[in-house]
Design a protein around this motif. Structure first.
Motif, PDB file in Angstrom:
ATOM      1  N   ILE A 141       5.328  -8.515  -3.232  1.00 43.99           N
ATOM      2  CA  ILE A 141       3.839  -8.232  -2.949  1.00 43.99           C
ATOM      3  C   ILE A 141       3.502  -7.087  -4.162  1.00 43.99           C
ATOM      4  O   ILE A 141       2.627  -7.110  -4.881  1.00 43.99           O
ATOM      5  CB  ILE A 141       3.392  -7.698  -1.758  1.00 43.99           C
ATOM      6  CG1 ILE A 141       3.419  -9.019  -0.622  1.00 43.99           C
ATOM      7  CG2 ILE A 141       1.837  -7.145  -1.759  1.00 43.99           C
ATOM      8  CD1 ILE A 141       3.380  -8.471   0.575  1.00 43.99           C
ATOM      9  N   GLU A 142       4.266  -5.890  -4.255  1.00 54.46           N
ATOM     10  CA  GLU A 142       4.226  -4.816  -4.989  1.00 54.46           C
ATOM     11  C   GLU A 142       4.191  -5.537  -6.704  1.00 54.46           C
ATOM     12  O   GLU A 142       3.386  -4.912  -7.506  1.00 54.46           O
ATOM     13  CB  GLU A 142       5.002  -3.777  -5.106  1.00 54.46           C
ATOM     14  CG  GLU A 142       4.565  -3.026  -3.665  1.00 54.46           C
ATOM     15  CD  GLU A 142       5.064  -1.283  -3.794  1.00 54.46           C
ATOM     16  OE1 GLU A 142       4.527  -0.588  -3.129  1.00 54.46           O
ATOM     17  OE2 GLU A 142       6.096  -1.418  -4.576  1.00 54.46           O
ATOM     18  N   LYS A 149      11.760   1.727  -0.212  1.00 44.62           N
ATOM     19  CA  LYS A 149      11.143   2.117   1.061  1.00 44.62           C
ATOM     20  C   LYS A 149      12.219   2.112   2.148  1.00 44.62           C
ATOM     21  O   LYS A 149      11.793   2.860   3.087  1.00 44.62           O
ATOM     22  CB  LYS A 149      10.168   1.062   0.999  1.00 44.62           C
ATOM     23  CG  LYS A 149       8.933   1.032   0.141  1.00 44.62           C
ATOM     24  CD  LYS A 149       8.093   2.291   0.067  1.00 44.62           C
ATOM     25  CE  LYS A 149       7.234   2.154  -0.962  1.00 44.62           C
ATOM     26  NZ  LYS A 149       6.249   3.547  -1.506  1.00 44.62           N
ATOM     27  N   LEU A 195       3.050  -0.132   3.214  1.00 44.79           N
ATOM     28  CA  LEU A 195       2.903  -1.645   3.332  1.00 44.79           C
ATOM     29  C   LEU A 195       4.224  -2.153   4.042  1.00 44.79           C
ATOM     30  O   LEU A 195       4.303  -2.820   4.832  1.00 44.79           O
ATOM     31  CB  LEU A 195       3.207  -2.042   1.861  1.00 44.79           C
ATOM     32  CG  LEU A 195       3.125  -3.765   1.782  1.00 44.79           C
ATOM     33  CD1 LEU A 195       2.070  -4.390   2.412  1.00 44.79           C
ATOM     34  CD2 LEU A 195       3.256  -4.068   0.222  1.00 44.79           C
ATOM     35  N   LEU A 196       5.665  -1.566   3.960  1.00 41.81           N
ATOM     36  CA  LEU A 196       6.579  -2.044   4.378  1.00 41.81           C
ATOM     37  C   LEU A 196       6.621  -1.746   6.071  1.00 41.81           C
ATOM     38  O   LEU A 196       6.813  -2.818   6.848  1.00 41.81           O
ATOM     39  CB  LEU A 196       8.050  -1.203   4.079  1.00 41.81           C
ATOM     40  CG  LEU A 196       9.295  -1.905   4.640  1.00 41.81           C
ATOM     41  CD1 LEU A 196       9.570  -3.393   4.209  1.00 41.81           C
ATOM     42  CD2 LEU A 196      10.491  -0.879   4.237  1.00 41.81           C
ATOM     43  N   GLU A 197       6.032  -1.062   6.588  1.00 39.25           N
ATOM     44  CA  GLU A 197       5.705  -0.594   7.846  1.00 39.25           C
ATOM     45  C   GLU A 197       4.871  -1.732   8.478  1.00 39.25           C
ATOM     46  O   GLU A 197       4.815  -2.237   9.564  1.00 39.25           O
ATOM     47  CB  GLU A 197       5.125   0.667   8.162  1.00 39.25           C
ATOM     48  CG  GLU A 197       6.078   1.858   7.922  1.00 39.25           C
ATOM     49  CD  GLU A 197       6.712   1.965   6.565  1.00 39.25           C
ATOM     50  OE1 GLU A 197       5.717   1.817   5.616  1.00 39.25           O
ATOM     51  OE2 GLU A 197       7.304   2.922   6.056  1.00 39.25           O
ATOM     52  N   TYR A 254       8.187  -7.457   0.534  1.00 37.31           N
ATOM     53  CA  TYR A 254       7.483  -6.193  -0.013  1.00 37.31           C
ATOM     54  C   TYR A 254       7.561  -6.062  -1.472  1.00 37.31           C
ATOM     55  O   TYR A 254       6.440  -5.541  -2.242  1.00 37.31           O
ATOM     56  CB  TYR A 254       7.945  -4.918   0.690  1.00 37.31           C
ATOM     57  CG  TYR A 254       7.638  -3.671   0.195  1.00 37.31           C
ATOM     58  CD1 TYR A 254       6.585  -2.888   0.299  1.00 37.31           C
ATOM     59  CD2 TYR A 254       8.675  -3.134  -0.613  1.00 37.31           C
ATOM     60  CE1 TYR A 254       6.451  -1.727  -0.149  1.00 37.31           C
ATOM     61  CE2 TYR A 254       8.712  -1.678  -1.184  1.00 37.31           C
ATOM     62  CZ  TYR A 254       7.473  -1.148  -0.976  1.00 37.31           C
ATOM     63  OH  TYR A 254       7.008   0.055  -1.412  1.00 37.31           O
ATOM     64  N   GLU A 255       8.656  -6.406  -1.910  1.00 38.32           N
ATOM     65  CA  GLU A 255       8.898  -5.962  -3.548  1.00 38.32           C
ATOM     66  C   GLU A 255       8.054  -7.094  -4.307  1.00 38.32           C
ATOM     67  O   GLU A 255       7.407  -6.954  -5.453  1.00 38.32           O
ATOM     68  CB  GLU A 255      10.506  -6.216  -3.694  1.00 38.32           C
ATOM     69  CG  GLU A 255      11.276  -5.335  -3.345  1.00 38.32           C
ATOM     70  CD  GLU A 255      11.281  -4.038  -4.112  1.00 38.32           C
ATOM     71  OE1 GLU A 255      11.642  -2.854  -3.525  1.00 38.32           O
ATOM     72  OE2 GLU A 255      10.928  -3.862  -5.097  1.00 38.32           O
ATOM     73  N   ILE A 293       4.204  -4.925   7.233  1.00 40.96           N
ATOM     74  CA  ILE A 293       4.822  -6.024   7.167  1.00 40.96           C
ATOM     75  C   ILE A 293       5.989  -6.280   8.290  1.00 40.96           C
ATOM     76  O   ILE A 293       5.950  -7.232   9.016  1.00 40.96           O
ATOM     77  CB  ILE A 293       5.695  -6.407   5.829  1.00 40.96           C
ATOM     78  CG1 ILE A 293       4.788  -6.439   4.721  1.00 40.96           C
ATOM     79  CG2 ILE A 293       6.974  -7.572   6.075  1.00 40.96           C
ATOM     80  CD1 ILE A 293       5.697  -6.378   3.306  1.00 40.96           C
ATOM     81  N   ALA A 297      12.117  -8.837   4.602  1.00 43.87           N
ATOM     82  CA  ALA A 297      10.841  -7.904   4.737  1.00 43.87           C
ATOM     83  C   ALA A 297      10.842  -7.048   3.296  1.00 43.87           C
ATOM     84  O   ALA A 297       9.887  -6.913   2.712  1.00 43.87           O
ATOM     85  CB  ALA A 297      10.796  -7.116   5.921  1.00 43.87           C
ATOM     86  N   LEU A 298      12.002  -6.619   2.820  1.00 45.74           N
ATOM     87  CA  LEU A 298      11.914  -5.866   1.676  1.00 45.74           C
ATOM     88  C   LEU A 298      11.693  -6.738   0.491  1.00 45.74           C
ATOM     89  O   LEU A 298      11.109  -6.321  -0.354  1.00 45.74           O
ATOM     90  CB  LEU A 298      13.407  -5.239   1.506  1.00 45.74           C
ATOM     91  CG  LEU A 298      13.773  -4.144   2.337  1.00 45.74           C
ATOM     92  CD1 LEU A 298      15.194  -3.705   2.149  1.00 45.74           C
ATOM     93  CD2 LEU A 298      13.281  -2.960   1.638  1.00 45.74           C
ATOM     94  N   VAL A 321      -1.713  -7.357   6.882  1.00 39.63           N
ATOM     95  CA  VAL A 321      -0.871  -7.108   5.527  1.00 39.63           C
ATOM     96  C   VAL A 321      -2.030  -7.277   4.469  1.00 39.63           C
ATOM     97  O   VAL A 321      -1.870  -6.354   3.482  1.00 39.63           O
ATOM     98  CB  VAL A 321       0.223  -8.034   5.250  1.00 39.63           C
ATOM     99  CG1 VAL A 321       0.933  -7.936   4.000  1.00 39.63           C
ATOM    100  CG2 VAL A 321       1.284  -7.617   6.669  1.00 39.63           C
TER     101      VAL A 321
END
Length: 1085
Positions: free
Chosen positions: A608-609, A526, A619-621, A605-606, A623, A601-602, A631
Motif C-alpha cells: 500500500i505504501e 513498522k 496503517l499497520l494497526e 502494508y508495504e 490493517i 499484514a506487513l 483501511v
C-alpha cells in the motif's frame, strides 16, 4: 518416566484444578477444563486410537489442528496409546507439510473437524477417510492411502539437497561442561534405538531456513529431564498460569505445555490471530488471566512494543514471575533495563538450545543487581549452566577443544539424544554440531552468533549480530534486525521510537562501530516480521528492502479514490492468495480473519505504501484490527483530506483494470513493416539464434536464398523459414544454385538443428509418469563459474562463418554478463552491469548487439563482439523481463516491473526512440509468446491466457499454482503449447486451451520448456524442461513420458536451450552448465 505418566500423577493430585483455559478474546467467557476432564477425554481418544490404529513397534500419529481447549487431551490421548504425536500446522505451505508427513512415514493423521476441508484440499492425494468422527473430541482420523505407503522419490531428492546435520563421535576429545548433579549410565548396548516401544514422545521438523527441513524424533528420555529441571529452576507450582506462546511445531511448546500439566498448574491458550495483536494479547495475559510464566523469543517480546512492556509485562505490579527468553540472541541489557520498572520483581532468564537436541540446553538467570541504576550496561550475558543430562563442548574448525577463545558449540549427553531424518539408532553420548559460535571465558560461554551470520566486509570478518546489539543499545531504537542483502549490502532495519532520525542514528553507529560494521543503509519498518516460530524472518526483511528499492524508482500511480479502492481490493486478494477475479471484497472483511497473518499484514502494508508513494502513519494497526473499508478510509484521509465525498467506498464505481494505458497505444494493433531503416555501421551478420521457449530463427540471408514474401518471426510459431531449413531431399538442396554462406553452414549442421515435423500429436489426457527405462543419457560437457546464482536463461548464437565459434550469452546475480564458447566452455568476454541480471538476452537483427535487462532498471545494449556498452534505456523499475527482437523491423520489445512494455529502436540511440508502451496493470513473471493469430502468457494467478493481437481474451487454462514459466511453441509440434507451473507439473495443451497431457516433476517448474529433435537422438521430438530442485527432464513431446533425467547440484530457475545434442542451462550454484545428450550404450565422441 514418560510425559503422560508425569501428567497422570499431577492429575491425580489436582483433579479439580483448571488444567487448560482457552480464551477467544472476543467478549465471550473463556472455556476451562479441569485435570479430570482432560484425562477423561484423553482416555476416550486413546481407546479409539488403540482400536483403529494397527501398529507394530513404534507408532507416530499426526495432529492437524489449531491450539484450542482440547489440545492437552488430544496430545495426552496420543501419548497414552502409546504413540508419538506429530504436530502439523494447517497454515504451513502444503508442500512442506506433505514432505514432513511422507518423510516421517505417518500412517495416521488426526484432523480437527473444522479443518477437514482445508486438509483434504491440501493433501487430497495422500490420505483417505478411515472412520467416523471421534465422539466428544472434535477429531477425525485419516489413514494414509495404500498408493502412498512408500516414500515417493521426491522425498529422497529433497533430502539430497540438504546438508546433513553432523553428529560428532564423542570419543573425540573436547572441553566438556556438565552439571555436577547428573550421572547418566550408558545402556549396555551403547546406543538408543528409535524403534523400541515407548521410546518416542513427539516428532517435529526444523524450520528449514538453511535447507530442506530435518525430521527430529524426540524420545521421552531426552525431553523429560529438560522439563523437570526447568520446573525446578522456575519454581513452578499449581498456582502458576503458563502461556502457550510457541506454535506446536516449535519444540518450546512442549516445555510450556508439560511444565504446566506435570505441576498441576494451568496452561492458557489463545487463537493464533490474537497472538499477532499486541494490545489484545497483553490484556488477555496480564489483565484477564494473570499469567505468571512466559517463555518467548526476544522478537516476540519486542512485538508488544516498549509502552506495553513497561505498562503491563514488566510493570511494578505485573503478575509475571518468570520471563524466559530463548531461540535468538538475548537482548542487550540496556534495552531490558529501559523496559523493566525499578520495582518490578520478574525473574528473567536466558535460554539456549537447538531443536536437534530438544529442547533447551542451558539456562542463565540474570542477576537482580544488573538492573540497578549504577550497574554497567555492557555486562555480557552468558549462556548459563547445562540443564539436566546435557553436555556442552566447544571446538575449533579443526575439531580441537577450545578452553579459552572462540569456537563452535556442540550439544549432547548420554541420553539427550534425538533421531534426525532416517536415523534408527544413535550412539549414547552423541554430540551435535549447532552452527552457533561462542566465546569461552573463565569457563563461561558467551554467544557470538550463527555460523551463517558471519560475513567478510571491507576485508574484515565479523558477525552481523554485533551491529544489531549496538543498534539496539541506542535510545532512539525500539527494536532492529540486520540482513546481508544479496551478500553485498549491510542493511539495518529499525523499529523507531518517536525521536528517531536516520542521520543522527547513523552518526551514533559510526561512533560505536568500526567502519566495516557500519550499515550501508537504515530502513524504517513498522514491525519486525516473524517466522511461525517467533524468530525474525530474514527472507521477509529482504523482500521489504527490495520493495524499498523499487519504491524509490516508482512515482505514485493513483489518480483518484476510485482507483485506490480497486487497487486496494487487488492487493488484498494478491497478498492473501485469493482468486484475482471480479468478485468484490466485503467492506467488513478483516485482514487477520480473512486468512492473513503478521507476515502478510506487513507485505500488505508495504504494498500500500508503495502504491500511494508515501508513508501512511498508523496503517499497520488499522490493517491488523479493522476492516478493509476502514483501511481505505485511513488512506483516503491522508491522500485526499479535502474530498469528504470520497470517504464512502459505496461511491466508488468498480471498473475493470485496463490492459493498456490508452494514451500512446490506443488499444490498436500496430503492424510494423520491414521497410524500417537500419543504421548499422558494420553491416548485417548472418547467424542462427536460439533462446528459451523455442525462439529459433536464422537471420540476414541474401536475397538469392529467400523465397518471395517469406517472413521470419522471432518468438512467433510456426516459423515461416527458408525452405531448406525444413527439407532433407537432396534435390531440393541442389535447386539453390547460389547459396549464401549461412545456407552452407546450415546444410552442414542440419542434423544438429531442430527439424520441422507437421505430424499432429495424439491427444492424451492421462497424467504422465516417470519412465523407468530411459534410452537417453546426459553428462556435463562444461560448466562456467559466474560467482553467483544464474537465474537467466542462455541465448545461443551460431554465426554462419565456420571459423567463428558459437556463443552462449548469459547473465547472473553477480552483475556479470558472460559470452561463453558453446563447444569449449571458454569465456570470450565478461561485462559487469549495474545490478543483478535475471533477464535473458536477445540478439539484435544485425547480430552486432546483445540486449539484456537489469535490476537497476536499465535495458543494456552491448556489443556482441566484446561486451562494451553501446546504449542504455532507462525504465521506471527493475527489468526482469527478457527482450525479443522483431526480425522484420529490428525493434526490441521488453517489459519492466514499472508495469509497462516497451518497443525500442536501438539504432536511433541518440533519441532512444520509444514507439509505444501498454500498461498491463500488474507485473508478469512469464514472458509472452505469440504466433500469427494469438499471444500466450502465464500469470501468477495460476492461469495461462490466450489473447488476440488487439488484446481480446480468447481463453484461459488453469493450473494449481502460479505460472512463472513462459509458454513454449514450436514448428516441430504446431498445435501444442508447453509450459510449467508452481504446482510441479509440466503441461501440454492445444491451441484451444484443452489439456493433452501433464507430467509431474519432483518440484515446481519455473523455467520454460524447449522442443528439439536430432538425428543423434533417434530423431524423436523431445521436450527439455527443468524443475527447481535441479532436475533436468527430457520428455517425449507427443506422449509426455520421461526419456531421461539428470540432477544438477543446485536449484534451477533458468530455462534450457538445446542446439543439436548440447543442452545449456543456468543453475543457482553459480554455474552455467552445458550437457551432452546421447543414446546410452551408443558410441559417442
Amino acid at each position: 518416566m514418560m510425559l503422560q505418566e508425569l501428567v497422570a500423577r499431577a492429575a491425580g493430585l489436582h483433579s479439580d484444578r483448571a488444567a487448560v483455559c482457552f480464551d477467544e478474546c472476543n467478549g465471550k467467557p473463556p472455556a476451562f477444563y479441569t485435570y479430570a476432564t482432560v484425562v477423561e477425554l484423553a482416555v476416550e481418544l486413546t481407546a479409539f486410537l488403540q482400536k483403529h490404529c494397527g501398529h507394530q513397534g513404534k507408532c507416530e500419529i499426526g495432529l492437524y489442528c489449531y491450539p484450542g481447549i482440547n489440545l492437552p487431551s488430544w496430545i495426552l490421548g496420543i501419548l497414552q496409546v502409546p504413540a508419538a504425536y506429530s504436530p502439523i500446522d494447517p497454515d504451513a505451505p502444503p508442500a512442506i507439510s506433505t514432505y514432513f508427513m511422507k518423510k516421517s512415514n505417518l500412517q495416521y493423521i488426526l484432523v480437527e473437524n473444522d479443518k477437514i476441508n482445508k486438509f483434504r484440499m491440501s493433501h487430497a492425494d495422500c490420505f483417505y477417510h478411515n472412520s467416523s468422527a471421534i465422539e466428544h473430541t472434535g477429531l477425525t482420523l485419516f489413514q494414509v492411502s495404500s498408493s502412498n505407503t512408500d516414500f515417493s522419490s521426491e522425498v529422497d531428492n529433497m533430502k539430497s539437497k540438504c546438508e546433513p546435520f553432523k553428529a560428532v563421535d564423542n570419543s573425540q576429545p573436547g572441553y566438556t561442561f556438565g552439571p555436577d548433579q547428573t550421572e547418566v549410565k550408558a545402556a549396555e548396548a551403547g546406543y538408543m534405538a528409535a524403534g523400541q516401544k515407548d521410546t518416542l514422545a513427539y516428532v517435529l521438523h526444523t524450520s528449514g531456513t538453511t535447507g530442506i527441513p530435518k525430521i527430529v524424533r524426540v524420545p521421552h528420555k531426552c525431553i523429560v529431564p529438560n522439563i523437570q529441571h526447568l520446573k525446578s529452576i522456575f519454581e513452578i507450582t499449581p498456582d502458576d498460569v503458563l502461556f502457550l506462546a510457541s506454535p506446536l511445531t516449535f519444540d518450546p511448546s512442549v516445555v510450556e505445555l508439560f511444565m504446566a500439566l506435570t505441576s498441576g498448574a494451568s496452561i492458557l491458550v489463545v487463537p493464533n490471530t490474537i497472538k499477532m495483536m499486541p494490545m489484545e494479547l497483553s490484556a488477555a495475559l496480564f489483565h484477564h488471566h494473570h499469567v505468571t510464566v512466559l517463555q518467548a523469543t526476544p522478537t516476540l517480546l519486542r512485538r508488544f512494543g516498549a509502552h506495553i512492556i513497561k505498562s503491563r509485562v514488566l510493570s511494578a505490579n505485573t503478575s509475571l514471575r518468570v520471563l524466559a527468553l530463548g531461540g535468538e540472541a538475548f537482548p542487550v541489557l540496556s534495552l531490558l533495563k529501559s523496559w523493566k520498572h525499578k520495582e518490578n520483581k520478574t525473574s528473567i532468564f536466558n535460554l539456549y538450545g537447538i531443536t536437534e537436541v530438544s529442547s533447551w540446553a542451558t539456562c542463565y538467570k540474570i542477576p537482580e543487581e544488573v538492573f540497578s541504576a549504577d550497574f554497567r550496561t555492557d555486562f555480557p550475558v552468558p549462556l548459563g549452566s547445562p540443564l539436566l543430562g546435557t553436555k556442552l563442548e566447544v571446538r575449533d574448525a579443526n575439531g580441537s577443544a577450545v578452553l579459552e577463545g572462540e569456537g563452535q558449540i556442540l550439544i549432547g549427553g548420554e541420553e539427550r539424544i534425538c533421531f534426525l531424518d532416517d536415523e534408527i539408532t544413535v550412539p549414547l553420548g552423541t554430540m551435535r554440531e549447532t552452527g552457533d559460535f561462542v566465546r569461552v571465558e573463565n569457563a563461561k560461554l558467551f554467544f557470538l552468533g550463527r555460523k551463517d551470520n558471519q560475513i567478510k566486509r571491507h576485508g574484515k570478518r565479523f558477525n552481523i549480530e554485533y551491529l544489531q546489539q549496538v543498534a539496539e543499545d541506542l535510545c532512539q531504537v525500539e527494536a532492529c534486525a540486520v540482513t546481508w542483502y544479496q551478500q553485498e549490502k549491510l542493511i539495518l532495519f529499525v523499529l523507531p521510537k518517536d525521536d528517531f532520525e536516520e542521520r543522527e542514528t547513523l552518526k551514533e553507529l559510526q561512533m560505536h562501530l568500526p567502519a566495516y560494521a557500519v550499515p550501508d543503509e537504515i530502513v524504517e519498518i513498522k514491525a519486525l516480521p516473524l517466522t511461525s516460530h517467533g524468530k525474525v524472518d530474514i527472507s521477509e526483511l529482504n523482500k521489504i528492502y527490495q520493495n524499498h528499492l523499487n519504491s524509490r524508482r516508482r512515482d505514485s500511480k493513483l489518480s483518484d479514490a476510485e482507483e485506490l479502492w480497486e487497487r486496494l481490493q487487488y492487493l488484498w486478494k494478491s497478498v492473501l492468495g485469493l482468486p484475482c477475479d471480479s468478485t468484490g471484497i466485503s467492506k467488513d472483511a478483516v485482514f487477520l480473519f480473512s486468512g492473513g497473518d503478521s507476515l502478510k499484514a506487513l507485505r500488505f502494508y508495504e504494498e500500500i505504501e508503495m502504491l500511494v508513494g508515501k508513508a501512511v502513519p498508523g496503517l499497520l494497526e488499522v490493517i491488523l484490527s479493522h476492516s478493509i473499508e476502514e483501511v481505505y478510509r485511513h488512506i483516503i484521509k491522508m491522500l485526499f483530506p479535502d474530498e469528504e465525498q470520497l470517504m464512502n467506498s459505496d461511491n466508488v464505481v468498480k471498473r475493470k483494470l485496463r490492459g493498456s494505458s490508452g494514451e500512446e497505444f490506443h488499444g490498436k494493433y500496430i503492424k510494423l513493416t520491414s521497410e524500417r531503416g537500419l543504421e548499422i555501421a558494420s553491416g548485417l551478420i548472418p547467424f542462427i539464434a536460439l533462446s528459451r521457449g523455442n525462439n529459433f530463427f536464422p537471420m540476414n540471408f541474401t536475397k538469392s536464398c529467400m523465397q518471395p514474401k517469406n517472413t521470419v518471426w522471432v518468438g512467433v510459431e510456426p516459423l515461416q523459414q527458408p525452405s531448406f531449413l525444413h527439407s532433407k531431399a537432396p534435390g531440393v538442396m541442389k535447386s539453390h544454385v547460389q547459396r549464401s554462406e549461412l545456407e552452407s553452414r546450415i546444410l552442414t549442421l542440419e542434423n544438429k538443428a531442430n527439424k520441422n515435423d507437421h505430424s499432429s500429436v495424439q491427444q492424451n489426457h492421462t497424467e504422465c509418469s516417470h519412465s523407468s527405462v530411459a534410452e537417453l543419457a546426459m553428462c556435463v560437457r562444461w560448466k562456467s563459474n559466474t560467482r553467483k546464482c544464474v537465474d537467466a536463461s542462455p541465448l545461443v548464437v551460431i554465426p554462419a562463418k565456420e571459423e567463428v565459434s558459437a556463443s552462449v550469452y548469459v547473465g547472473s546475480h553477480s552483475h556479470a554478463m558472460q559470452a561463453i564458447d558453446l563447444d569449449l566452455g571458454e569465456i570470450k568476454w565478461e561485462k559487469t552491469l549495474g545490478d543483478r541480471i535475471e533477464s535473458s538476452a536477445c540478439v539484435s537483427k544485425c547480430g552486432n548487439f546483445i540486449v539484456v535487462g537489469c535490476y537497476d532498471g536499465l535495458v543494456y545494449v552491448l556489443q556482441s563482439s566484446d561486451g562494451e556498452i553501446h546504449w542504455t534505456f532507462v525504465t521506471g523499475d527493475t527489468v526482469k523481463s527478457s527482450a525479443v527482437v522483431d526480425p522484420s523491423s529490428g525493434l526490441i520489445y521488453i517489459g519492466s516491473h514499472d508495469q509497462h512494455v516497451y518497443a525500442l529502436d536501438i539504432y536511433k540511440k541518440v533519441t532512444g526512440s520509444k514507439i509505444w508502451k501498454s500498461n498491463l496493470g500488474k507485473p508478469l513473471f512469464s514472458s509472452p509468446h505469440c504466433n500469427e493469430n494469438y499471444i500466450y502468457v502465464g500469470c501468477v494467478d495460476g492461469n495461462l491466457y490466450c489473447y488476440t493481437h488487439s488484446g481480446e481474451k480468447v481463453w484461459q487454462f488453469s493450473t494449481n499454482g502460479p505460472v512463472f514459466s513462459s509458454p513454449c511453441l514450436s514448428s516441430l509440434t504446431k498445435q501444442e503449447i508447453f509450459f510449467g507451473s508452481h504446482d510441479c507439473f509440466i503441461y501440454c495443451c492445444n491451441m484451444e486451451g484443452n489439456l493433452l497431457w501433464k507430467f509431474e516433476a519432483t518440484s515446481s517448474v519455473y523455467g520454460t520448456p524447449f522442443i528439439f529433435q536430432s538425428d543423434d537422438l533417434n530423431n524423436k521430438i523431445l521436450l527439455a524442461a527443468v524443475s527447481t530442485d535441479g532436475k533436468v527432464w527430457i520428455l517425449n513431446a507427443k506422449s509426455g513420458t520421461a526419456e531421461a533425467v539428470d540432477q544438477l547440484p543446485g536449484e534451477v530457475f533458468s530455462s534450457p536451450v538445446v542446439w543439436g545434442s548440447k543442452l545449456v542451462v543456468g543453475c543457482r550454484n553459480d554455474y552455467v552448465y552445458c550437457l551432452d545428450l546421447y543414446i546410452a550404450g551408443k558410441n559417442n565422441n
